[in-house]
Design an enzyme around this catalytic site. Structure first.
Site, PDB file in Angstrom:
ATOM      1  CB  VAL A 164       8.439   6.847  14.057  1.00 31.96           C
ATOM      2  CG1 VAL A 164       8.102   7.568  12.994  1.00 31.96           C
ATOM      3  CG2 VAL A 164       9.817   5.802  13.787  1.00 31.96           C
ATOM      4  CB  CYS A 178      -4.643  10.661  11.787  1.00 35.06           C
ATOM      5  SG  CYS A 178      -2.757   9.988  11.919  1.00 35.06           S
ATOM      6  NE  ARG A 200      -7.076   4.315   6.056  1.00 34.47           N
ATOM      7  CZ  ARG A 200      -6.396   5.775   6.820  1.00 34.47           C
ATOM      8  NH1 ARG A 200      -6.874   5.889   7.962  1.00 34.47           N
ATOM      9  NH2 ARG A 200      -5.512   6.073   6.058  1.00 34.47           N
ATOM     10  CG  ASP A 216       3.597   1.776   9.419  1.00 38.95           C
ATOM     11  OD1 ASP A 216       3.129   2.513  10.137  1.00 38.95           O
ATOM     12  OD2 ASP A 216       3.864   1.749   8.217  1.00 38.95           O
ATOM     13  CE  LYS A 218      -1.766   1.547   4.064  1.00 38.83           C
ATOM     14  NZ  LYS A 218      -1.398   2.921   4.535  1.00 38.83           N
ATOM     15  CG  ASN A 219       2.433   2.776   3.493  1.00 38.48           C
ATOM     16  OD1 ASN A 219       1.062   2.989   3.349  1.00 38.48           O
ATOM     17  ND2 ASN A 219       2.623   2.509   4.714  1.00 38.48           N
ATOM     18  NE  ARG A 251       0.835  10.697  10.066  1.00 38.03           N
ATOM     19  CZ  ARG A 251       0.432   9.747   9.261  1.00 38.03           C
ATOM     20  NH1 ARG A 251      -1.075   9.153   9.187  1.00 38.03           N
ATOM     21  NH2 ARG A 251       1.081   9.140   8.337  1.00 38.03           N
TER      22      ARG A 251
HETATM   23  C1  EPZ Z   1       4.648   6.929   6.350  1.00 35.58           C
HETATM   24  O1  EPZ Z   1       3.873   8.022   6.774  1.00 35.58           O
HETATM   25  C2  EPZ Z   1       3.384   5.848   6.178  1.00 35.58           C
HETATM   26  N1  EPZ Z   1       2.488   6.200   5.328  1.00 35.58           N
HETATM   27  C3  EPZ Z   1       3.039   5.482   7.667  1.00 35.58           C
HETATM   28  O2  EPZ Z   1       2.301   4.327   7.399  1.00 35.58           O
HETATM   29  C4  EPZ Z   1       4.307   4.956   8.349  1.00 35.58           C
HETATM   30  O3  EPZ Z   1       4.011   4.868   9.846  1.00 35.58           O
HETATM   31  C5  EPZ Z   1       5.143   6.520   8.391  1.00 35.58           C
HETATM   32  O4  EPZ Z   1       5.739   6.632   6.953  1.00 35.58           O
HETATM   33  C6  EPZ Z   1       6.509   6.014   8.869  1.00 35.58           C
HETATM   34  O5  EPZ Z   1       7.124   4.855   8.584  1.00 35.58           O
HETATM   35  C7  EPZ Z   1       2.453   5.878   3.932  1.00 35.58           C
HETATM   36  O6  EPZ Z   1       3.392   5.628   3.588  1.00 35.58           O
HETATM   37  C8  EPZ Z   1       1.261   6.388   3.040  1.00 35.58           C
HETATM   38  P1  EPZ Z   1       6.656  10.272   8.228  1.00 35.58           P
HETATM   39  P2  EPZ Z   1       4.594   9.732   6.748  1.00 35.58           P
HETATM   40  O7  EPZ Z   1       6.723  11.790   7.440  1.00 35.58           O
HETATM   41  O8  EPZ Z   1       5.311   9.755   5.561  1.00 35.58           O
HETATM   42  C9  EPZ Z   1       7.574  13.716  11.490  1.00 35.58           C
HETATM   43  C10 EPZ Z   1       0.505   2.863   7.917  1.00 35.58           C
HETATM   44  O9  EPZ Z   1       0.116   2.537   8.937  1.00 35.58           O
HETATM   45  N2  EPZ Z   1       7.293  14.557  10.492  1.00 35.58           N
HETATM   46  O10 EPZ Z   1       7.778   9.603   7.991  1.00 35.58           O
HETATM   47  O11 EPZ Z   1       3.140  10.581   6.684  1.00 35.58           O
HETATM   48  C11 EPZ Z   1       6.328  12.985  11.807  1.00 35.58           C
HETATM   49  O12 EPZ Z   1       5.298  13.334  12.679  1.00 35.58           O
HETATM   50  C12 EPZ Z   1       1.110   4.590   7.811  1.00 35.58           C
HETATM   51  O13 EPZ Z   1       0.682   2.200   6.739  1.00 35.58           O
HETATM   52  C13 EPZ Z   1       7.506  15.803  10.597  1.00 35.58           C
HETATM   53  O14 EPZ Z   1       7.916  16.304  11.686  1.00 35.58           O
HETATM   54  O15 EPZ Z   1       5.511   9.717   8.071  1.00 35.58           O
HETATM   55  C14 EPZ Z   1       6.659  11.390  12.404  1.00 35.58           C
HETATM   56  O16 EPZ Z   1       7.145  11.806  13.798  1.00 35.58           O
HETATM   57  C15 EPZ Z   1       0.601   5.147   8.952  1.00 35.58           C
HETATM   58  N3  EPZ Z   1       7.333  16.795   9.683  1.00 35.58           N
HETATM   59  C16 EPZ Z   1       8.048  11.497  11.608  1.00 35.58           C
HETATM   60  O17 EPZ Z   1       8.488  12.784  10.974  1.00 35.58           O
HETATM   61  C17 EPZ Z   1       7.068  16.517   8.652  1.00 35.58           C
HETATM   62  O18 EPZ Z   1       6.928  17.349   7.615  1.00 35.58           O
HETATM   63  C18 EPZ Z   1       8.041  10.308  10.648  1.00 35.58           C
HETATM   64  O19 EPZ Z   1       6.696  10.511   9.804  1.00 35.58           O
HETATM   65  C19 EPZ Z   1       6.928  15.167   8.154  1.00 35.58           C
HETATM   66  C20 EPZ Z   1       6.994  14.195   9.265  1.00 35.58           C
END
Ligand code: EPZ
Length: 422
Positions: free
Chosen positions: A331, A117, A401, A309, A22-23, A122
């Site tokens: 994370v 969420c 989902r 995840d 999915k991701n 996020r």
């Molecule tokens: C991706 O989300 C995945 N989603 C998530 O999977 C997964 O949990 C996550 O990566 C971490 O591996 C998809 O790929 C669709 P991040 P993403 O930006 O990219 C902080 C699932 O269950 N951050 O890597 O949105 C953030 O708050 C889902 O399938 C900032 O501070 O996650 C977090 O603490 C849920 N500023 C960390 O970085 C930003 O601009 C990592 O988030 C962006 C993120």
């Protein structure tokens, strides 16, 4: 608003084929925006998040078709409305990853700011900063990110790390935008997740010039245009990890087909350490548990660390060990919606900030519980398989989902999951 009824405990024995990721699929679908014409994607799973992403692309002007063989065709010849509506992005945060490709293709994009969420705040500040570094003018208006680059984007050296390490979708956004920027971009502290590697491989197949793939330093030489692509998405390592835990928590044996252990070293290492056997076999593996399992300490981290995840699923598993485990979430420090629900099933979990102490119990006991987000819900399904009695899980749409008909996949291996449509 379907409900699951799960009878337990069961011992799983059989085989399951792992679907496409999915991701990985979501940003790759967005990448189709970059190349006018018809792209064809294989192994895109049939999930509600994928349908929502399809809807988002349709609103932009793309035409999407599912072929009888399952391939997803995306015709992006026309993009006449570069707007990601709130109504869609609020349902699926990954909608944000159209921002970079739209900006690169159209010189303008409006995408709703995703909200928080169930797994935390996020923010998207790193996405925005990265695109600004490429020369985009960005401001917020009525809850929308308005990004403009009428004269195109320019390559630059960009540091993408944030307080919790790299960002997966932030890296995807900036990487996609940089493929069509003028000159060379270096993304330092890029996410190394296999889903980003898959995206980069897909972009290169479309004609992009990306090196350093799989490392935290991505180098992108901008090109004038990209071509539509035929591409097969990698197997879903999180679905595979969830099914590995299903075998372990039920003291069972599951053969996983189409599963890349190389993408799952941290997970396989943890499983082997606690006493679960994982043997590579054909294009997948055999996961067996024959005896008691040991407690473990787990810290979630960006790849190649242990994935956030799978944190909830491992918490369900470690609930049934003889001893104490410690789980630290580095994370998404608030990603613990499953703790209270697992405690309702007689787990013994104590949360202290981003840490959960798991005191092992002899058995879990079925209870009515509520799915809150995708992976938390998966943990409840796993707990339900092992718990004594009949577990009822409400709000199954969270599971749908990310897991295609999980009951149809696990029931042939001995699970007793019934879906009730309300
Ligand atoms: C991706 O989300 C995945 N989603 C998530 O999977 C997964 O949990 C996550 O990566 C971490 O591996 C998809 O790929 C669709 P991040 P993403 O930006 O990219 C902080 C699932 O269950 N951050 O890597 O949105 C953030 O708050 C889902 O399938 C900032 O501070 O996650 C977090 O603490 C849920 N500023 C960390 O970085 C930003 O601009 C990592 O988030 C962006 C993120």
């Amino acid at each position: 608003m379907d409900i699951f009824h799960i009878e337990g405990p069961v011992r799983l024995s059989g085989s399951v084929s792992i679907n496409g990721s999915k991701n990985a699929s979501l940003p790759i679908m967005a990448a189709a925006i970059l190349a006018p014409g018809e792209s064809s994607l294989k192994s895109v799973p049939h999930l509600s998040d994928i349908s929502v992403c399809g809807k988002l692309l349709s609103q932009l002007g793309c035409k999407l078709t599912r072929e009888p063989d399952g391939d997803l065709r995306i015709d992006s010849t026309v993009i006449d409305n570069p707007v990601g509506e709130y109504e869609i992005v609020r349902r699926m945060r990954a909608g944000i990853c159209i921002l970079g490709p739209l900006l690169a293709r159209c010189g303008r994009a409006e995408v709703s700011m995703p909200g928080g969420c169930a797994i935390g705040d996020r923010p998207v500040n790193l996405h925005i900063r990265g695109l600004q570094e490429l020369g985009a003018q960005i401001h917020l208006k009525n809850g929308y990110i308005i990004a403009e680059a009428p004269n195109g984007l320019r390559g630059k050296d960009i540091f993408m790390g944030g307080p919790f390490g790299s960002t997966v979708l932030g890296t995807a956004n900036v990487l996609m935008a940089a493929t069509l920027a003028k000159g060379r971009t270096v993304i330092e502290s890029a996410a190394c997740e296999p889903e980003i590697t898959d995206l980069a491989n897909c972009l290169n197949k479309m004609g992009a010039r990306i090196t350093g793939i799989g490392s935290p330093r991505l180098i992108i030489e901008g090109v004038k245009e990209l071509q539509p692509v035929e591409f097969k998405v990698i197997p879903d390592r999180i679905e595979a990890g969830t099914f590995m835990v299903a075998a372990a928590i039920t003291e069972g044996e599951l053969r996983l087909q189409n599963c890349r252990l190389d993408d799952m070293m941290a997970v396989v290492d943890r499983l082997r350490n606690i006493g679960v056997t994982v043997d590579a076999e054909g294009d997948g593996c055999l996961v067996t548990r024959t005896g008691p399992i040991k407690p473990a300490d787990i810290t979630t981290q960006p790849y190649p660390g242990f994935p956030t995840d799978l944190q909830a699923q491992f918490m369900a598993l470690l609930s049934l060990t003889d001893g104490n485990s410690v789980i630290i979430e580095k994370v998404f420090p608030d990603r613990f919606m499953h703790v209270a629900e697992l405690n309702r099933m007689a787990a013994n979990l104590r949360k202290e900030g981003p840490v959960v102490i798991v005191a092992g119990v002899k058995k879990l006991i079925a209870a009515p519980v509520m799915a809150s987000d995708l992976r938390a819900s998966a943990a409840l399904v796993l707990a339900g398989l092992a718990a004594e009695g009949s577990t009822t899980i409400q709000r199954v749409y969270h599971i749908d989902r990310g897991y295609e008909r999980i009951e149809k996949r696990l029931n042939p291996a001995g699970a007793k999951i019934t879906r009730e449509s309300v």
